[in-house]
Scaffold this active site. Structure first.
Site, PDB file in Angstrom:
ATOM      1  N   VAL A  23       0.694  -1.252   0.105  1.00  0.00           N
ATOM      2  CA  VAL A  23       0.109   0.085  -0.153  1.00  0.00           C
ATOM      3  C   VAL A  23       0.715   1.203   0.217  1.00  0.00           C
ATOM      4  O   VAL A  23       0.496   2.457   0.434  1.00  0.00           O
ATOM      5  CB  VAL A  23      -0.990  -0.049   1.221  1.00  0.00           C
ATOM      6  CG1 VAL A  23      -2.097  -1.073   1.025  1.00  0.00           C
ATOM      7  CG2 VAL A  23      -0.402  -0.058   2.720  1.00  0.00           C
ATOM      8  N   ASP A  48       1.051  -5.202   3.539  1.00  0.00           N
ATOM      9  CA  ASP A  48       2.224  -4.636   3.865  1.00  0.00           C
ATOM     10  C   ASP A  48       2.100  -3.263   3.862  1.00  0.00           C
ATOM     11  O   ASP A  48       1.893  -2.482   2.774  1.00  0.00           O
ATOM     12  CB  ASP A  48       3.304  -5.034   2.761  1.00  0.00           C
ATOM     13  CG  ASP A  48       4.517  -4.404   2.842  1.00  0.00           C
ATOM     14  OD1 ASP A  48       5.765  -5.101   3.489  1.00  0.00           O
ATOM     15  OD2 ASP A  48       4.943  -3.391   2.650  1.00  0.00           O
ATOM     16  N   TYR A  53       4.316   5.399   5.298  1.00  0.00           N
ATOM     17  CA  TYR A  53       3.189   5.379   4.434  1.00  0.00           C
ATOM     18  C   TYR A  53       2.065   6.325   4.811  1.00  0.00           C
ATOM     19  O   TYR A  53       1.400   6.861   4.019  1.00  0.00           O
ATOM     20  CB  TYR A  53       2.589   4.112   3.969  1.00  0.00           C
ATOM     21  CG  TYR A  53       3.507   3.023   3.366  1.00  0.00           C
ATOM     22  CD1 TYR A  53       5.072   3.340   2.842  1.00  0.00           C
ATOM     23  CD2 TYR A  53       3.296   1.811   3.099  1.00  0.00           C
ATOM     24  CE1 TYR A  53       5.837   2.633   2.181  1.00  0.00           C
ATOM     25  CE2 TYR A  53       4.172   0.924   2.510  1.00  0.00           C
ATOM     26  CZ  TYR A  53       5.424   1.215   1.954  1.00  0.00           C
ATOM     27  OH  TYR A  53       6.292   0.338   1.634  1.00  0.00           O
ATOM     28  N   SER A 136      14.736  -3.995   5.162  1.00  0.00           N
ATOM     29  CA  SER A 136      14.521  -3.708   3.564  1.00  0.00           C
ATOM     30  C   SER A 136      15.496  -2.908   3.151  1.00  0.00           C
ATOM     31  O   SER A 136      16.249  -2.105   3.696  1.00  0.00           O
ATOM     32  CB  SER A 136      13.116  -2.958   3.771  1.00  0.00           C
ATOM     33  OG  SER A 136      12.639  -3.013   2.357  1.00  0.00           O
ATOM     34  N   GLN A 158      13.321  -7.145   2.321  1.00  0.00           N
ATOM     35  CA  GLN A 158      12.457  -6.616   1.310  1.00  0.00           C
ATOM     36  C   GLN A 158      13.157  -5.758   0.432  1.00  0.00           C
ATOM     37  O   GLN A 158      13.606  -4.674   0.847  1.00  0.00           O
ATOM     38  CB  GLN A 158      11.171  -6.038   2.125  1.00  0.00           C
ATOM     39  CG  GLN A 158      10.071  -5.677   0.984  1.00  0.00           C
ATOM     40  CD  GLN A 158       8.884  -4.970   1.618  1.00  0.00           C
ATOM     41  OE1 GLN A 158       8.617  -3.849   1.287  1.00  0.00           O
ATOM     42  NE2 GLN A 158       8.284  -5.668   2.624  1.00  0.00           N
ATOM     43  N   GLY A 188       7.219  -2.996 -11.538  1.00  0.00           N
ATOM     44  CA  GLY A 188       8.112  -1.762 -11.795  1.00  0.00           C
ATOM     45  C   GLY A 188       7.472  -0.576 -11.775  1.00  0.00           C
ATOM     46  O   GLY A 188       7.279   0.314 -12.724  1.00  0.00           O
ATOM     47  N   ASN A 237      -4.317  -9.887  -9.892  1.00  0.00           N
ATOM     48  CA  ASN A 237      -2.947 -10.194  -9.620  1.00  0.00           C
ATOM     49  C   ASN A 237      -3.001 -11.312  -8.526  1.00  0.00           C
ATOM     50  O   ASN A 237      -1.878 -11.881  -8.228  1.00  0.00           O
ATOM     51  CB  ASN A 237      -2.284  -8.835  -8.732  1.00  0.00           C
ATOM     52  CG  ASN A 237      -2.205  -7.862  -9.722  1.00  0.00           C
ATOM     53  OD1 ASN A 237      -2.233  -7.969 -10.962  1.00  0.00           O
ATOM     54  ND2 ASN A 237      -1.996  -6.592  -9.165  1.00  0.00           N
TER      55      ASN A 237
END
Length: 271
Positions: A23, A48, A53, A136, A158, A188, A237
């Site tokens: 997200v 996630d 965010y 990450s 990650q 991408g 997806n």
């Protein structure tokens, strides 16, 4: 959790669903709540998010309102390393999420070096705020620096990963060290969907380019985080467990790599 072919065991014994909804860049509020709700309705059991965010409240609200048992949903958030104490920030994340614990808590990027925040991560783990901890955007060298000082080793790294960012050196090195690689931006941020070679494979299989790119990750037993806020694409997806890619298709996709098989997590830093 889901069927065995849809999860991966982490080195600490916990299990993570291979497919998750990312997200990033989804604003706090109805748009984020809808995306998470649609994903859970489509069968996703892994969400996630991150402190950076700014949408943890929306994620938590959608999870709670879903009616799905908490132990059926794997939730990740990330420590924002511009702040000082990973344990204290984990507590704040849990307050925003409205949860007693997250399934995975990771350092979002190695700002200030790869080791300084790990003590706070370990304390968050010890106190039950996070069932697993990881990192990450860490290169293999940064993973090794962290492993040299960690009492509880990271179980996840990650990173940006796709056929176009096929970081073989990082994947192989993490596997050797018991660190599961998790791929973000497998599409991408949409750039890869128009690639002619991906499109040819998708057309032959009767699939979308996104499904082909996600399936490439799944066939490597990678955790993968496609992001979308469109219901139809979120649902599409998720439909990647009922077909396979041939060896020829995998080889053609492997050849799209632009990183030279690097063991680095990023070509350039943003921090």
């Amino acid at each position: 959790m889901q069927a065995d072919d849809r999860v991966r065991a982490l080195e600490d014994g916990n299990r993570i669903p291979l497919l998750g909804l990312g997200v990033w860049q989804v604003p706090e509020g109805p748009e984020c709540e809808r995306a998470v709700t649609w994903a859970l309705e489509a069968g996703y059991r892994h969400i996630d998010t991150a402190q950076a965010y700014g949408n943890e409240r929306s994620v938590g609200r959608a999870v709670r309102d879903s009616g799905i048992a908490r132990d059926e949903i794997f939730i990740t958030t990330k420590f924002y390393p511009s702040r000082k104490d990973a344990e204290a920030e984990a507590q704040r994340s849990l307050e925003r999420l409205g949860l007693e614990a997250v399934d995975l808590y990771i350092i979002h990027w190695p700002q200030g070096g790869p080791t300084w925040a790990w003590d706070g991560m370990q304390r968050a783990h010890e106190r039950g705020y996070a069932r697993s901890i990881g990192v990450s955007n860490f290169s293999l060298g940064e993973i090794d620096e962290l492993l040299a000082v960690a009492d509880t080793p990271p179980v996840i790294n990650q990173v940006q990963f796709s056929p176009f960012a096929y970081r073989r050196g990082l994947l192989d090195g993490c596997d050797e060290r018991g660190v599961t690689l998790e791929g973000y931006s497998p599409l991408g941020t949409g750039r890869h969907l128009g690639d002619e070679r991906v499109g040819q494979i998708a057309e032959r299989l009767g699939r979308t380019p996104a499904q082909v790119l996600i399936r490439w990750c799944v066939e490597r037993d990678l955790v993968v985080l496609p992001k979308s806020t469109h219901r139809e694409r979120i649902e599409q997806n998720a439909q990647v467990f009922d077909f396979t890619l041939s060896e020829e298709d995998l080889a053609a996709l492997d050849a799209l790599d632009r990183t030279g098989g690097t063991d680095r997590a990023r070509e350039s830093k943003w921090w």
